[in-house]
Design a protein around this motif. Structure first.
Motif, mmCIF file in Angstrom:
data_model
loop_
_atom_site.group_PDB
_atom_site.id
_atom_site.type_symbol
_atom_site.label_atom_id
_atom_site.label_comp_id
_atom_site.label_asym_id
_atom_site.label_seq_id
_atom_site.Cartn_x
_atom_site.Cartn_y
_atom_site.Cartn_z
ATOM 1 N N ALA A 298 0.744 -1.312 -0.173
ATOM 2 C CA ALA A 298 -0.002 0.037 0.152
ATOM 3 C C ALA A 298 0.891 1.158 -0.109
ATOM 4 N N ARG A 299 1.782 1.217 0.823
ATOM 5 C CA ARG A 299 2.801 2.502 0.806
ATOM 6 C C ARG A 299 3.423 2.679 -0.411
ATOM 7 N N GLN A 300 3.950 1.727 -1.139
ATOM 8 C CA GLN A 300 4.646 1.960 -2.232
ATOM 9 C C GLN A 300 3.917 2.111 -3.507
ATOM 10 N N LEU A 301 2.562 1.735 -3.527
ATOM 11 C CA LEU A 301 1.676 2.050 -4.609
ATOM 12 C C LEU A 301 1.172 3.342 -4.369
ATOM 13 N N ALA A 302 1.160 3.763 -3.051
ATOM 14 C CA ALA A 302 0.836 5.194 -2.944
ATOM 15 C C ALA A 302 1.859 6.217 -3.408
ATOM 16 N N ASP A 303 3.159 5.886 -3.074
ATOM 17 C CA ASP A 303 4.360 6.516 -3.566
ATOM 18 C C ASP A 303 4.301 6.716 -5.200
ATOM 19 N N LEU A 304 3.691 5.928 -5.739
ATOM 20 C CA LEU A 304 3.627 5.707 -7.509
ATOM 21 C C LEU A 304 2.441 6.442 -7.630
ATOM 22 N N GLY A 305 1.595 6.934 -6.968
ATOM 23 C CA GLY A 305 0.366 7.822 -7.278
ATOM 24 C C GLY A 305 -0.932 7.027 -7.368
ATOM 25 N N ASN B 279 -4.475 5.426 -6.308
ATOM 26 C CA ASN B 279 -5.580 5.229 -5.283
ATOM 27 C C ASN B 279 -5.690 3.905 -4.989
ATOM 28 N N LEU B 280 -5.970 3.810 -3.658
ATOM 29 C CA LEU B 280 -5.970 2.649 -2.925
ATOM 30 C C LEU B 280 -7.341 2.133 -2.587
ATOM 31 N N LEU B 281 -7.753 0.915 -2.523
ATOM 32 C CA LEU B 281 -8.726 0.166 -1.850
ATOM 33 C C LEU B 281 -8.430 -0.576 -0.860
ATOM 34 N N LEU B 282 -8.005 -0.369 0.415
ATOM 35 C CA LEU B 282 -7.168 -1.244 1.406
ATOM 36 C C LEU B 282 -8.288 -2.389 2.049
ATOM 37 N N VAL B 283 -7.881 -3.548 2.104
ATOM 38 C CA VAL B 283 -8.965 -4.596 2.471
ATOM 39 C C VAL B 283 -8.057 -5.476 3.520
ATOM 40 N N ALA B 284 -8.744 -5.396 4.422
ATOM 41 C CA ALA B 284 -8.596 -6.522 5.817
ATOM 42 C C ALA B 284 -9.571 -6.606 6.655
ATOM 43 N N ARG B 285 -9.492 -7.214 7.695
ATOM 44 C CA ARG B 285 -10.290 -7.431 8.722
ATOM 45 C C ARG B 285 -10.618 -6.311 9.698
ATOM 46 N N ARG B 286 -9.337 -5.701 10.200
ATOM 47 C CA ARG B 286 -9.227 -4.639 11.253
ATOM 48 C C ARG B 286 -9.300 -3.353 10.758
ATOM 49 N N GLU C 270 -6.899 -0.310 11.855
ATOM 50 C CA GLU C 270 -5.643 -0.255 11.410
ATOM 51 C C GLU C 270 -5.730 0.308 9.691
ATOM 52 N N LEU C 271 -6.505 -0.192 9.056
ATOM 53 C CA LEU C 271 -6.843 0.100 7.958
ATOM 54 C C LEU C 271 -7.233 1.722 7.910
ATOM 55 N N ALA C 272 -7.868 2.209 8.642
ATOM 56 C CA ALA C 272 -8.163 3.638 8.713
ATOM 57 C C ALA C 272 -6.999 4.464 9.029
ATOM 58 N N ALA C 273 -6.195 4.115 9.812
ATOM 59 C CA ALA C 273 -5.057 4.853 10.321
ATOM 60 C C ALA C 273 -4.221 4.852 8.960
ATOM 61 N N LEU C 274 -3.883 3.531 8.302
ATOM 62 C CA LEU C 274 -3.236 3.723 7.300
ATOM 63 C C LEU C 274 -3.734 4.610 6.167
ATOM 64 N N ALA C 275 -4.879 4.493 5.936
ATOM 65 C CA ALA C 275 -5.630 5.382 4.709
ATOM 66 C C ALA C 275 -5.376 6.824 5.062
ATOM 67 N N ARG C 276 -5.559 7.148 6.202
ATOM 68 C CA ARG C 276 -5.349 8.621 6.579
ATOM 69 C C ARG C 276 -3.866 9.123 6.116
ATOM 70 N N ASP C 277 -2.951 8.254 6.701
ATOM 71 C CA ASP C 277 -1.361 8.503 6.712
ATOM 72 C C ASP C 277 -1.270 8.508 4.886
ATOM 73 N N GLN D 248 -2.811 11.960 3.413
ATOM 74 C CA GLN D 248 -2.232 12.849 3.828
ATOM 75 C C GLN D 248 -0.822 13.096 3.113
ATOM 76 N N GLY D 249 -0.027 11.962 3.273
ATOM 77 C CA GLY D 249 1.500 11.980 2.697
ATOM 78 C C GLY D 249 1.571 11.949 1.260
ATOM 79 N N HIS D 250 0.604 11.367 0.418
ATOM 80 C CA HIS D 250 0.771 11.158 -1.082
ATOM 81 C C HIS D 250 -0.094 11.849 -1.619
ATOM 82 N N GLY D 251 -1.341 12.595 -1.340
ATOM 83 C CA GLY D 251 -2.264 13.176 -1.952
ATOM 84 C C GLY D 251 -3.230 12.170 -2.859
ATOM 85 N N ILE D 252 -3.279 10.810 -2.433
ATOM 86 C CA ILE D 252 -4.151 9.930 -3.139
ATOM 87 C C ILE D 252 -5.530 9.787 -2.561
ATOM 88 N N LEU D 253 -6.284 8.952 -3.108
ATOM 89 C CA LEU D 253 -7.668 8.503 -2.429
ATOM 90 C C LEU D 253 -7.289 7.294 -1.663
#
Length: 262
Positions: free
Chosen positions: A30-37, A39-46, A49-56, A59-64
């Motif tokens: 997820a981090r490296q794909l965000a570096d490459l611009g 947008n991400l659909l992040l999938v897991a059970r928790r 943790e997903l929400a915190a990663l999405a916010r980061d 904010q850090g890469h200007g993606i959705l």
């Protein structure tokens, strides 16, 4: 291959789906794909943790970044993901989620545990590929990263059904690499060895593991990150006889088991 942000986005954007994104290799993807611009659909059970990663990442890469907290080991959880994929223009699937490995005697496993491992590590990944593929083929571009394991390169006693699942993932992905490459869809199988995560405190850091897959996408059918891992996979597949490799892995795995009766 080292991708530029523009070239990668044109080939695999605008959205990527990463399953098992809350930790380990999935989180690093997820981090490296965000570096490459992308947008991400992040999938897991928790969800936290997903929400915190999405916010980061936003904010850090200007993606959705969208979050889907669901259990893919359940039929409704998988159906929920398929419905969500249909609402996005997905160009890349990182098929990372799967059941953890089991070390022990196959006969000690309940049938339900074996069936759950088989479903999660084969049918879920296969269903996601089959569902997404028509839209990728219609666009004439896109990619799939299939996360297998170095255990898929050789039989592994005391991890029998897990190794068999990983061999299935490897064979499926390498076959599709050839079948789809002339139709604009790139498929790559990632076969990591031990990789540090919440459950594992040894092995490679997930950063170079994910990087090896991204750099190989569009060029190679499969990658095994790490020099020692590559040598082990090559030896098991090409140098050792299958019987010799089988007994070597059996001796290694048996030393990790509890003594009989304890």
């Amino acid at each position: 291959m080292v991708w530029s942000t523009q070239a990668f986005g044109e080939r695999y954007g605008p959205w990527a789906v990463v399953t098992g994104a809350s930790a380990g290799i999935g989180r690093e993807f997820a981090r490296q794909l965000a570096d490459l611009g992308l947008n991400l659909l992040l999938v897991a059970r928790r969800e936290p943790e997903l929400a915190a990663l999405a916010r980061d990442l936003q904010q850090g890469h200007g993606i959705l970044a969208r979050v889907l907290a669901t259990d893919l080991s359940q039929a409704e959880g998988l159906a929920k993901l398929l419905r969500t994929i249909d609402t996005l223009e997905v160009g890349l699937l990182v098929n990372n989620a799967g059941a953890p490995s089991f070390h022990g005697h196959f006969a000690s496993r309940t049938w339900s545990a074996v069936a759950d491992t088989l479903y999660f590590n084969t049918q879920v990944q296969l269903r996601l590929i089959h569902h997404l593929l028509p839209s990728l083929l219609e666009r004439g571009r896109g990619g799939i990263i299939q996360v297998s394991s170095i255990t898929g390169h050789t039989p592994v006693p005391y991890m029998a059904e897990y190794a068999a699942c990983k061999a299935y993932q490897l064979a499926l992905g390498e076959s599709l690499h050839v079948e789809l490459r002339d139709r604009g869809v790139d498929v790559l199988v990632l076969s990591p060895g031990a990789t540090r995560s919440e459950r594992v405190d040894f092995g490679m850091h997930p950063r170079p593991v994910a990087r090896a897959a991204i750099n190989g996408l569009g060029k190679l059918p499969s990658v095994v990150p790490g020099r020692l891992n590559r040598w082990s996979a090559f030896r098991f597949r090409h140098l050792d006889s299958r019987r010799r490799a089988l007994w070597r892995m059996g001796r290694f795995q048996s030393r990790r088991l509890e003594p009989a009766g304890e």
